[in-house]
Structure formats: C-alpha cells, structure tokens
Design an enzyme around this catalytic site. Sequence first.
Site, mmCIF file in Angstrom:
data_model
loop_
_atom_site.group_PDB
_atom_site.id
_atom_site.type_symbol
_atom_site.label_atom_id
_atom_site.label_comp_id
_atom_site.label_asym_id
_atom_site.label_seq_id
_atom_site.Cartn_x
_atom_site.Cartn_y
_atom_site.Cartn_z
ATOM 1 N N GLY A 70 59.865 73.825 44.795
ATOM 2 C CA GLY A 70 59.377 75.103 45.313
ATOM 3 C C GLY A 70 57.946 75.080 45.822
ATOM 4 O O GLY A 70 57.287 76.123 45.854
ATOM 5 N N HIS A 72 63.409 72.118 57.882
ATOM 6 C CA HIS A 72 64.058 70.819 57.706
ATOM 7 C C HIS A 72 63.001 69.735 57.869
ATOM 8 O O HIS A 72 62.202 69.781 58.809
ATOM 9 C CB HIS A 72 65.176 70.641 58.741
ATOM 10 C CG HIS A 72 65.979 69.411 58.489
ATOM 11 N ND1 HIS A 72 66.954 69.354 57.514
ATOM 12 C CD2 HIS A 72 65.922 68.179 59.033
ATOM 13 C CE1 HIS A 72 67.459 68.133 57.495
ATOM 14 N NE2 HIS A 72 66.849 67.398 58.407
ATOM 15 N N ASN A 126 56.965 74.717 48.900
ATOM 16 C CA ASN A 126 56.923 75.582 50.084
ATOM 17 C C ASN A 126 57.009 77.053 49.689
ATOM 18 O O ASN A 126 56.306 77.893 50.246
ATOM 19 C CB ASN A 126 58.072 75.241 51.045
ATOM 20 C CG ASN A 126 57.735 74.045 51.918
ATOM 21 O OD1 ASN A 126 56.949 74.152 52.838
ATOM 22 N ND2 ASN A 126 58.312 72.889 51.594
HETATM 23 C C1 GAR Z 1 61.116 70.280 51.829
HETATM 24 O O1 GAR Z 1 60.577 69.095 52.348
HETATM 25 C C2 GAR Z 1 62.149 70.847 52.786
HETATM 26 O O2 GAR Z 1 61.879 70.581 54.125
HETATM 27 C C3 GAR Z 1 63.376 70.112 52.345
HETATM 28 O O3 GAR Z 1 63.306 70.061 50.946
HETATM 29 C C4 GAR Z 1 61.935 69.976 50.571
HETATM 30 C C5 GAR Z 1 61.692 71.004 49.478
HETATM 31 O O4 GAR Z 1 60.418 70.833 48.914
HETATM 32 N N1 GAR Z 1 64.563 70.795 52.793
HETATM 33 C C6 GAR Z 1 65.659 70.143 53.210
HETATM 34 O O5 GAR Z 1 65.758 68.930 53.174
HETATM 35 C C7 GAR Z 1 66.786 71.041 53.716
HETATM 36 N N2 GAR Z 1 67.785 70.278 54.405
HETATM 37 P P1 GAR Z 1 59.774 71.972 48.006
HETATM 38 O O6 GAR Z 1 60.814 72.365 46.945
HETATM 39 O O7 GAR Z 1 58.572 71.328 47.375
HETATM 40 O O8 GAR Z 1 59.424 73.125 48.887
#
Ligand code: GAR
Length: 188
Positions: free
Chosen positions: A12, A103, A14
């Site tokens: 989480g 993505h 982001n």
């Molecule tokens: C992020 O890098 C996002 O782009 C990716 O998961 C990560 C989550 O990080 N999403 C995908 O790969 C969707 N296909 P976070 O939990 O630290 O935000």
Amino acid sequence: MKHLAIFASGSGSNAEEFMKYFKNHHALKVSLVLTNKSNAGVIQRAEKFDIPCIVFSKEDLSHPEFLKILRDNKIDFIVLAGFLLKVPEYLIEAYPERILNIHPALLPKYGGKGMYGEHVHRAVLAAGENQSGITIHLVNKHYDEGRHIFQDKVIVDKDDSPESLAKKIHVLEHENYPRVAEEYFSTI
Ligand code: GAR
C-alpha cells in the site's frame, strides 16, 4: 467534496501517497480503503491516517451487492493501487471512466493476467529492455487494456535486479499517481 476509494492488495505504498496527497484537499477526500488481504500492509497505513478500511473476499466482490459499501460511503471515484483481483463488470458499469489503475510497466507491453509487481519487473529484465516505466490507465473489462491517461519512463541499467527496478518504478509511481488522478478526476 468528492469521495475516493482505494483498492489495494499489498503493502500500500501508493495508497499511502494518496492518503498524504489528499489530506486536507479542497475537492477530493480518500474516504475508504478496501483490501482483499487480511494481512495487507495497507491496513496499518489506513489506520495511521484514520481512514476506514474494509477487508473483503473474492466472493464478496463477485456479488453486485458489494456496491452497497461504495454507495453507503458516497464513493465517486476509485483508484486501484496494487490491487490484484479482476474488477467485475458490474463495478466498471457502476463507475464508468471513474476507475484508475497503475501498472508498473509501459503498457501494452508486460500487461495482462498474472503480470503484477515483481513478475512484471522480471519479465522486463529477462527481455533485455533498456527502459521501463509506469502506465496510469482507465479500468475496463480486460486486464490492463483501458485507455492510457499517463506514462513515464525509467532507464533500466544492466545491473538492475527486479528489486532495484521495482524501487525506481515506485519512486515514479509515488511522484505521479495522486497528481495524475487529481487532474483526471477534476475533468469528469
Ligand atoms: C505497484 O508497483 C503497482 O504498480 C503494482 O503493484 C505495486 C504495488 O505497490 N500493480 C500491479 O502490478 C498491477 N498489475 P504498493 O502496494 O507499494 O503500492
């Protein structure tokens, strides 16, 4: 005030950037965090910001009654931030052009089912790419195929590992995702 819900399945980071960015914002508020993982890091992050967080199952999401949660919280917009389940069609229809995803690659390359997080970075490195990046796009019924709203690139170095590439990508995501979402949602 418009209300934003964040769907996340993992750490989480982001999602936390959204919580920071929209704290005390004049027009948009992060009103709800939703996760399908009872041990997701995003739960603590939401607590820290005093934002309600709901844990649900894949089965819950499959029923249109799930919409009641969003309606009860007056949700106008949705962002996916590391959310790994497929968004059901009833939800896309209830929020047309109002669901954004990020993505960690330059779509249309390295997208689709099973392409998330580290899997994406491994594939980019295995293909010998010298650049990767991020794509912020609308969510439609096909994984990673909705209209692109924003892309930005990073250089892939010869000695990058999936972990070091993920770090660079996260920096780019954090710098851009809340700002791009703010701008996009202000136009619709
Ligand atoms: C992020 O890098 C996002 O782009 C990716 O998961 C990560 C989550 O990080 N999403 C995908 O790969 C969707 N296909 P976070 O939990 O630290 O935000």
